[in-house]
Design a protein around this motif. Sequence first.
Motif, PDB file in Angstrom:
ATOM      1  N   ASN A 148      19.018 -63.980  39.021  1.00 50.27           N
ATOM      2  CA  ASN A 148      18.248 -63.640  39.993  1.00 50.27           C
ATOM      3  C   ASN A 148      16.997 -65.182  40.740  1.00 50.27           C
ATOM      4  O   ASN A 148      16.864 -66.325  39.651  1.00 50.27           O
ATOM      5  N   THR A 149      17.729 -65.797  41.167  1.00 54.36           N
ATOM      6  CA  THR A 149      16.987 -66.926  41.952  1.00 54.36           C
ATOM      7  C   THR A 149      16.882 -66.573  42.660  1.00 54.36           C
ATOM      8  O   THR A 149      15.982 -67.860  43.760  1.00 54.36           O
ATOM      9  N   GLU A 150      15.220 -66.028  42.991  1.00 53.63           N
ATOM     10  CA  GLU A 150      14.061 -65.924  44.207  1.00 53.63           C
ATOM     11  C   GLU A 150      13.382 -66.132  43.163  1.00 53.63           C
ATOM     12  O   GLU A 150      13.786 -67.010  42.565  1.00 53.63           O
ATOM     13  N   ALA A 151      12.548 -67.013  44.492  1.00 52.05           N
ATOM     14  CA  ALA A 151      11.424 -68.156  43.986  1.00 52.05           C
ATOM     15  C   ALA A 151      10.745 -68.023  43.055  1.00 52.05           C
ATOM     16  O   ALA A 151      10.644 -68.535  41.953  1.00 52.05           O
ATOM     17  N   GLN A 152      10.367 -66.432  42.944  1.00 51.42           N
ATOM     18  CA  GLN A 152       9.148 -66.272  41.851  1.00 51.42           C
ATOM     19  C   GLN A 152       9.700 -66.030  40.627  1.00 51.42           C
ATOM     20  O   GLN A 152       9.298 -66.759  39.576  1.00 51.42           O
ATOM     21  N   TYR A 153      11.329 -65.738  40.443  1.00 49.95           N
ATOM     22  CA  TYR A 153      11.411 -65.938  38.956  1.00 49.95           C
ATOM     23  C   TYR A 153      11.676 -67.140  38.873  1.00 49.95           C
ATOM     24  O   TYR A 153      11.942 -67.523  37.388  1.00 49.95           O
ATOM     25  N   MET A 154      12.055 -67.897  39.572  1.00 44.40           N
ATOM     26  CA  MET A 154      12.028 -69.463  38.891  1.00 44.40           C
ATOM     27  C   MET A 154      11.175 -69.986  38.471  1.00 44.40           C
ATOM     28  O   MET A 154      11.011 -70.804  37.758  1.00 44.40           O
ATOM     29  N   TYR A 155       9.644 -69.609  39.649  1.00 46.14           N
ATOM     30  CA  TYR A 155       9.085 -70.492  39.486  1.00 46.14           C
ATOM     31  C   TYR A 155       8.348 -69.362  37.766  1.00 46.14           C
ATOM     32  O   TYR A 155       7.641 -70.811  37.029  1.00 46.14           O
ATOM     33  N   PHE A 156       8.078 -68.478  37.524  1.00 41.94           N
ATOM     34  CA  PHE A 156       7.948 -67.772  35.738  1.00 41.94           C
ATOM     35  C   PHE A 156       8.999 -68.749  35.348  1.00 41.94           C
ATOM     36  O   PHE A 156       8.729 -69.116  34.627  1.00 41.94           O
ATOM     37  N   ALA A 157       9.366 -69.233  35.110  1.00 45.11           N
ATOM     38  CA  ALA A 157      10.940 -69.529  34.031  1.00 45.11           C
ATOM     39  C   ALA A 157      10.627 -70.370  33.960  1.00 45.11           C
ATOM     40  O   ALA A 157      10.269 -71.507  33.185  1.00 45.11           O
ATOM     41  N   PHE A 158      10.393 -71.540  35.027  1.00 49.57           N
ATOM     42  CA  PHE A 158      10.273 -72.693  34.623  1.00 49.57           C
ATOM     43  C   PHE A 158       8.363 -72.689  34.022  1.00 49.57           C
ATOM     44  O   PHE A 158       8.161 -74.012  33.116  1.00 49.57           O
ATOM     45  N   ALA A 159       7.737 -71.921  34.595  1.00 53.52           N
ATOM     46  CA  ALA A 159       6.509 -71.943  33.910  1.00 53.52           C
ATOM     47  C   ALA A 159       6.097 -71.615  32.129  1.00 53.52           C
ATOM     48  O   ALA A 159       5.882 -72.310  31.176  1.00 53.52           O
ATOM     49  N   ILE A 160       7.727 -70.919  31.811  1.00 50.16           N
ATOM     50  CA  ILE A 160       7.563 -70.484  30.772  1.00 50.16           C
ATOM     51  C   ILE A 160       8.326 -71.560  29.976  1.00 50.16           C
ATOM     52  O   ILE A 160       7.831 -71.643  29.086  1.00 50.16           O
ATOM     53  N   LEU A 161       9.069 -72.178  30.863  1.00 52.71           N
ATOM     54  CA  LEU A 161       9.871 -73.342  29.709  1.00 52.71           C
ATOM     55  C   LEU A 161       8.681 -74.704  29.753  1.00 52.71           C
ATOM     56  O   LEU A 161       8.788 -75.277  28.347  1.00 52.71           O
ATOM     57  N   MET A 162       7.695 -74.814  30.492  1.00 54.29           N
ATOM     58  CA  MET A 162       6.657 -75.637  30.488  1.00 54.29           C
ATOM     59  C   MET A 162       5.657 -75.650  29.268  1.00 54.29           C
ATOM     60  O   MET A 162       5.572 -76.369  28.305  1.00 54.29           O
ATOM     61  N   THR A 163       5.623 -74.343  28.719  1.00 56.88           N
ATOM     62  CA  THR A 163       5.127 -73.759  28.150  1.00 56.88           C
ATOM     63  C   THR A 163       5.040 -73.689  26.835  1.00 56.88           C
ATOM     64  O   THR A 163       4.533 -74.325  25.397  1.00 56.88           O
ATOM     65  N   GLY A 164       6.787 -73.343  26.649  1.00 52.53           N
ATOM     66  CA  GLY A 164       7.175 -74.321  25.514  1.00 52.53           C
ATOM     67  C   GLY A 164       7.088 -74.790  24.589  1.00 52.53           C
ATOM     68  O   GLY A 164       7.368 -75.380  23.327  1.00 52.53           O
TER      69      GLY A 164
END
Length: 105
Positions: A49-65
């Motif tokens: 999913n390339t919608e903005a909210q999915y990309m932001y969520f994936a980036f936030a989870i990546l940064m947390t990890g």
Amino acid sequence: ERQVIIRERKAGTLRVDCYIASGILAETPEAIVQGGLVLLIAFVMGDLNTEAQYMYFAFAILMTGLSAWQSAIQLCSMVSDSIGFVYTLTFVILGVGTLYGGLMI
């Protein structure tokens, strides 16, 4: 490196919390760039999913990890002088984290 830390702590010129924070701040930007590149490749090559909210969520989870992993590496490197023990402890933390974090289920 640990011997230098011990010597500087005895001399009163180093605080451990500042050392750990500086290590995390020094290594995290490189991890962010590498992780962001992997995330970008995954979004481009995969049918995600390339919608903005999915990309932001994936980036936030990546940064947390990434932040958690950098903290775990700093903790393991402060424990012992033996690099073998540090690697073993790091991979035990990785293994337990993936087992109970759901990656292996």
